[in-house]
Design a protein around this motif. Structure first.
Motif, PDB file in Angstrom:
ATOM      1  N   ALA A  17       0.810  -1.026   0.053  1.00  0.00           N
ATOM      2  CA  ALA A  17      -0.057  -0.025  -0.192  1.00  0.00           C
ATOM      3  C   ALA A  17       0.886   1.199   0.049  1.00  0.00           C
ATOM      4  O   ALA A  17       0.442   2.284  -0.489  1.00  0.00           O
ATOM      5  N   ALA A  18       1.977   1.310   0.571  1.00  0.00           N
ATOM      6  CA  ALA A  18       2.929   2.458   0.820  1.00  0.00           C
ATOM      7  C   ALA A  18       3.759   2.749  -0.588  1.00  0.00           C
ATOM      8  O   ALA A  18       4.204   3.686  -0.551  1.00  0.00           O
ATOM      9  N   THR A  19       4.025   1.423  -1.589  1.00  0.00           N
ATOM     10  CA  THR A  19       4.903   1.565  -2.370  1.00  0.00           C
ATOM     11  C   THR A  19       4.311   1.531  -4.056  1.00  0.00           C
ATOM     12  O   THR A  19       4.747   2.230  -4.705  1.00  0.00           O
ATOM     13  N   ILE A  20       3.301   0.863  -3.822  1.00  0.00           N
ATOM     14  CA  ILE A  20       2.662   0.482  -5.193  1.00  0.00           C
ATOM     15  C   ILE A  20       2.158   1.609  -5.993  1.00  0.00           C
ATOM     16  O   ILE A  20       2.468   2.157  -6.902  1.00  0.00           O
ATOM     17  N   GLU A  21       0.916   2.262  -5.225  1.00  0.00           N
ATOM     18  CA  GLU A  21       0.258   3.444  -5.618  1.00  0.00           C
ATOM     19  C   GLU A  21      -0.380   4.314  -4.372  1.00  0.00           C
ATOM     20  O   GLU A  21      -1.502   4.156  -4.471  1.00  0.00           O
ATOM     21  N   PRO A  22       0.462   4.863  -3.578  1.00  0.00           N
ATOM     22  CA  PRO A  22      -0.104   5.458  -2.412  1.00  0.00           C
ATOM     23  C   PRO A  22      -1.040   6.633  -3.113  1.00  0.00           C
ATOM     24  O   PRO A  22      -0.396   7.463  -3.794  1.00  0.00           O
ATOM     25  N   ASN A  23      -2.062   6.945  -2.506  1.00  0.00           N
ATOM     26  CA  ASN A  23      -2.975   8.066  -2.922  1.00  0.00           C
ATOM     27  C   ASN A  23      -2.388   9.344  -1.876  1.00  0.00           C
ATOM     28  O   ASN A  23      -1.804   9.010  -0.871  1.00  0.00           O
ATOM     29  N   ARG A  24      -2.764  10.244  -2.196  1.00  0.00           N
ATOM     30  CA  ARG A  24      -2.449  11.430  -1.395  1.00  0.00           C
ATOM     31  C   ARG A  24      -3.781  12.356  -1.067  1.00  0.00           C
ATOM     32  O   ARG A  24      -4.915  12.368  -1.743  1.00  0.00           O
ATOM     33  N   PRO A  25      -3.756  12.781  -0.098  1.00  0.00           N
ATOM     34  CA  PRO A  25      -4.897  13.504   0.702  1.00  0.00           C
ATOM     35  C   PRO A  25      -4.801  14.998  -0.141  1.00  0.00           C
ATOM     36  O   PRO A  25      -3.974  15.412  -0.020  1.00  0.00           O
ATOM     37  N   MET A  26      -5.956  15.204  -0.404  1.00  0.00           N
ATOM     38  CA  MET A  26      -6.312  16.753  -0.880  1.00  0.00           C
ATOM     39  C   MET A  26      -6.506  17.831   0.020  1.00  0.00           C
ATOM     40  O   MET A  26      -7.504  18.264   0.319  1.00  0.00           O
ATOM     41  N   ALA A 387       4.915  31.538  -0.321  1.00  0.00           N
ATOM     42  CA  ALA A 387       5.977  30.791  -1.297  1.00  0.00           C
ATOM     43  C   ALA A 387       5.201  30.330  -2.575  1.00  0.00           C
ATOM     44  O   ALA A 387       5.651  29.254  -2.948  1.00  0.00           O
ATOM     45  N   SER A 388       4.308  31.023  -3.044  1.00  0.00           N
ATOM     46  CA  SER A 388       3.678  30.890  -4.357  1.00  0.00           C
ATOM     47  C   SER A 388       4.753  30.852  -5.306  1.00  0.00           C
ATOM     48  O   SER A 388       4.539  30.229  -6.506  1.00  0.00           O
ATOM     49  N   LYS A 438       5.372  24.793  -4.810  1.00  0.00           N
ATOM     50  CA  LYS A 438       5.190  24.255  -6.056  1.00  0.00           C
ATOM     51  C   LYS A 438       6.097  23.578  -6.711  1.00  0.00           C
ATOM     52  O   LYS A 438       7.312  24.478  -6.675  1.00  0.00           O
ATOM     53  N   LEU A 439       6.057  22.768  -7.552  1.00  0.00           N
ATOM     54  CA  LEU A 439       7.015  22.241  -8.622  1.00  0.00           C
ATOM     55  C   LEU A 439       6.286  22.774  -9.926  1.00  0.00           C
ATOM     56  O   LEU A 439       5.343  21.952 -10.388  1.00  0.00           O
ATOM     57  N   GLN A 440       6.984  23.925 -10.803  1.00  0.00           N
ATOM     58  CA  GLN A 440       6.395  24.459 -11.538  1.00  0.00           C
ATOM     59  C   GLN A 440       4.919  24.873 -11.370  1.00  0.00           C
ATOM     60  O   GLN A 440       4.790  25.492 -10.551  1.00  0.00           O
ATOM     61  N   SER A 441       4.088  24.419 -12.123  1.00  0.00           N
ATOM     62  CA  SER A 441       2.756  24.857 -11.694  1.00  0.00           C
ATOM     63  C   SER A 441       1.754  23.739 -10.730  1.00  0.00           C
ATOM     64  O   SER A 441       0.599  24.063 -10.369  1.00  0.00           O
ATOM     65  N   ARG A 442       2.461  22.904 -10.340  1.00  0.00           N
ATOM     66  CA  ARG A 442       1.697  21.809  -9.623  1.00  0.00           C
ATOM     67  C   ARG A 442       2.225  21.798  -7.971  1.00  0.00           C
ATOM     68  O   ARG A 442       3.464  22.179  -7.625  1.00  0.00           O
ATOM     69  N   LEU A 443       1.261  21.718  -7.102  1.00  0.00           N
ATOM     70  CA  LEU A 443       1.619  21.726  -5.798  1.00  0.00           C
ATOM     71  C   LEU A 443       2.431  20.422  -5.436  1.00  0.00           C
ATOM     72  O   LEU A 443       2.261  19.285  -6.091  1.00  0.00           O
ATOM     73  N   PHE A 444       3.144  20.446  -4.465  1.00  0.00           N
ATOM     74  CA  PHE A 444       4.189  19.313  -4.018  1.00  0.00           C
ATOM     75  C   PHE A 444       3.202  18.154  -3.943  1.00  0.00           C
ATOM     76  O   PHE A 444       3.965  17.168  -4.341  1.00  0.00           O
ATOM     77  N   ASP A 445       1.995  18.056  -3.250  1.00  0.00           N
ATOM     78  CA  ASP A 445       1.557  16.713  -3.090  1.00  0.00           C
ATOM     79  C   ASP A 445       0.854  16.114  -4.457  1.00  0.00           C
ATOM     80  O   ASP A 445       0.768  14.968  -4.508  1.00  0.00           O
TER      81      ASP A 445
END
Length: 517
Positions: A17-26, A387-388, A438-445
């Motif tokens: 669960a932690a490595t295959i495809e962990p989801n991120r909370p919004m 820090a936008s 952000k990384l470019q236009s995406r938030l880190f999560d």
């Protein structure tokens, strides 16, 4: 063939669960909770007290009180008459250690026992009497009975017992007060609003007063058909699995307990992919499962068997040790750094108009927003508290002094106030990123799966990622991925020595000045 243990099976599933495809909370896009969930989340909740730490402090208190009574009586009577004899002191310490061991054997260091009076006092009298009978027997066999003051021994027994009983009566009142405040509750949410969930909740409630401090807040279930009950054994359905992430950020949750059968492996894994980022214990109930494992594979909530999936990191005595380390070492560093901070503040004031310090919203423990103090390194009219916009090499917003203090990380020194006085930062831990980082236009999560798992512990001024070169500007996916990777390694391998190693390595890492603009 060796039997497969339940723990290894569940840990393997959890690892997947932690490595295959962990989801991120919004987390940034605040999720709306149901009215029932909001009502529970908005209740006033006190911080929890660890039963393990309480029991340890009671052991220490018992030891100190018993030794103090024995030595005080000896110095006040025997030593004044016969002079100081170290054999008595050794005997007192031996009896004290034996008493604490006897109390442990009599289960006198259980929080549930602390709440009672009759059971606690009768066990105390029995264990304390046994200690003195053992001492008298040992003295007789060693032919020392005639050399031991009977008045001192009798006084030690009676006064020691009176002091211990008085201590336990005070402790009983304290524990009952903490229980009324909810500080001893294990705030639990149940996953699975069906017949299995009802059986589990009823089993927990049947023994709640005697064996557990479980408080069921409600149930969560993704199903919308007849299998998902609106109320489960009187506990309300608070939402779906995705709602747990936001719910756990708004209120204290100590335990997530799955009422699903082990046969629902696919559903369990899908849920773990979403929930593993939370700083809570996650267990799978074995109460209704027909499959049985070896007894030591289980952990128990009272008499209800469960299988551990994830454990909250840095708890109980580890948390106490880390907090003491932060306050003691952080306080000493703050005192030593005070002259440097004064010089930096003066340089900032002379270099450009505006305040010396600024506050920035960052992610803290469990994704809470915290205010982090820093020395101002940008021109005041171009300040970016969220820090936008990432600071880059030769950024025109950075002042002359700001360029130097950012490269040397001197701008971070005011964060020692967060450590020592506010307590929302640690000396060592994952660096707290700005909430709009952000990384470019995406938030880190959005850029890294499992990003918020780094917030399962309190963030730190320095960390394992920083001393390995992953600091400063984030301009590629690799840089943020590596930070998360190193942060998760730190969380899983934490120790005080690891913190000390990172702290000692930090000045050398800062001298390199890599990636810091």
């Amino acid at each position: 063939m060796e039997p497969i243990s339940a723990r290894s099976m569940i840990e393997a599933a959890a690892g997947a669960a932690a490595t295959i495809e962990p989801n991120r909370p919004m987390v940034e896009r605040r999720k709306r909770l149901s009215p029932a969930a909001l009502a529970v989340a908005n209740e006033k909740v006190q911080p929890a007290y660890s039963p393990i730490v309480i029991a340890g402090l009671v052991r220490l208190t018992d030891f100190v009180l018993i030794a103090a009574v024995g030595i005080a009586l000896y110095l006040g009577y025997v030593a004044r008459r016969d002079g100081l004899q170290w054999e008595y002191i050794a005997a007192i310490l031996g009896m004290t250690i034996t008493a604490v061991i006897s109390f442990q054997a009599a289960d006198l260091y259980e929080v549930q026992v602390f709440r009672g009076t009759l059971k606690q006092v009768t066990r105390m009298i029995s264990a304390w009497t046994l200690v003195f009978l053992l001492f008298i027997g040992a003295s007789f066999l060693a032919k020392l009975g005639g050399e031991v003051s009977r008045l001192w021994l009798s006084s030690f027994y009676l006064l020691g017992l009176a002091v211990l009983i008085a201590e336990r009566l005070v402790l009983r009142n304290m524990v009952r007060h903490w229980a009324r405040q909810g500080r001893l509750d294990r705030r639990t949410i149940i996953v699975g609003s069906d017949a299995n969930g009802e059986k589990l909740i009823n089993a927990l409630r049947a023994q709640q007063d005697d064996d557990t401090d479980i408080r069921v807040l409600g149930v969560f279930d993704d199903r919308n058909d007849s299998r998902a009950l609106a109320t489960c054994a009187g506990a309300p359905k608070l939402g779906k699995i995705d709602d747990i992430l936001e719910f756990a950020r708004r209120t204290r949750v100590d335990l997530v307990l799955f009422a699903l059968p082990i046969s629902a492996e696919t559903r369990i894994l899908d849920m773990l992919k979403k929930l593993w980022v939370l700083p809570v214990d996650i267990r799978l109930s074995a109460h209704t499962n027909k499959l049985r494992f070896r007894p030591r594979a289980y952990s128990y909530l009272g008499n209800v068997p469960t299988l551990d999936v994830f454990e909250a990191p840095i708890t109980d005595w580890d948390q106490v040790t880390k907090r003491l380390f932060d306050h003691v070492v952080g306080g000493l560093i703050l005192l030593a750094a005070a002259p440097v901070m004064a010089l930096v503040a003066l340089a900032i004031k002379l270099d450009s108009p505006g305040p010396v310090l600024f506050r920035q919203k960052r992610f803290g423990f469990n994704n809470e927003r915290i205010d982090v103090f820093k020395f101002r390194s940008l021109y005041h009219h171009q300040a970016d508290p969220t820090a936008s916009k990432v600071v880059t090499k030769n950024d025109p917003r950075v002042t002359r002094v700001g360029r130097f203090i950012r490269r040397t990380s001197l701008d971070e020194l005011p964060q020692f106030f967060n450590v020592v006085f506010k307590g929302n930062l640690s000396l060592v831990g994952p660096r707290p990123h700005a909430v709009q980082g952000k990384l470019q236009s995406r938030l880190f999560d959005e850029a890294v799966d499992g990003y918020f798992a780094r917030h399962r512990v309190k963030p730190g001024i320095t960390g394992w990622a920083q001393i390995n070169g992953w600091r400063g500007e984030v301009d590629s996916e690799e840089k943020i991925q590596k930070r998360v990777e190193f942060d998760l390694y730190y969380i899983e391998n934490w120790s005080v020595l690891f913190d000390l190693f990172i702290l000692l390595k930090t000045p050398w890492a800062l001298l390199k000045g890599e990636n810091a603009y």
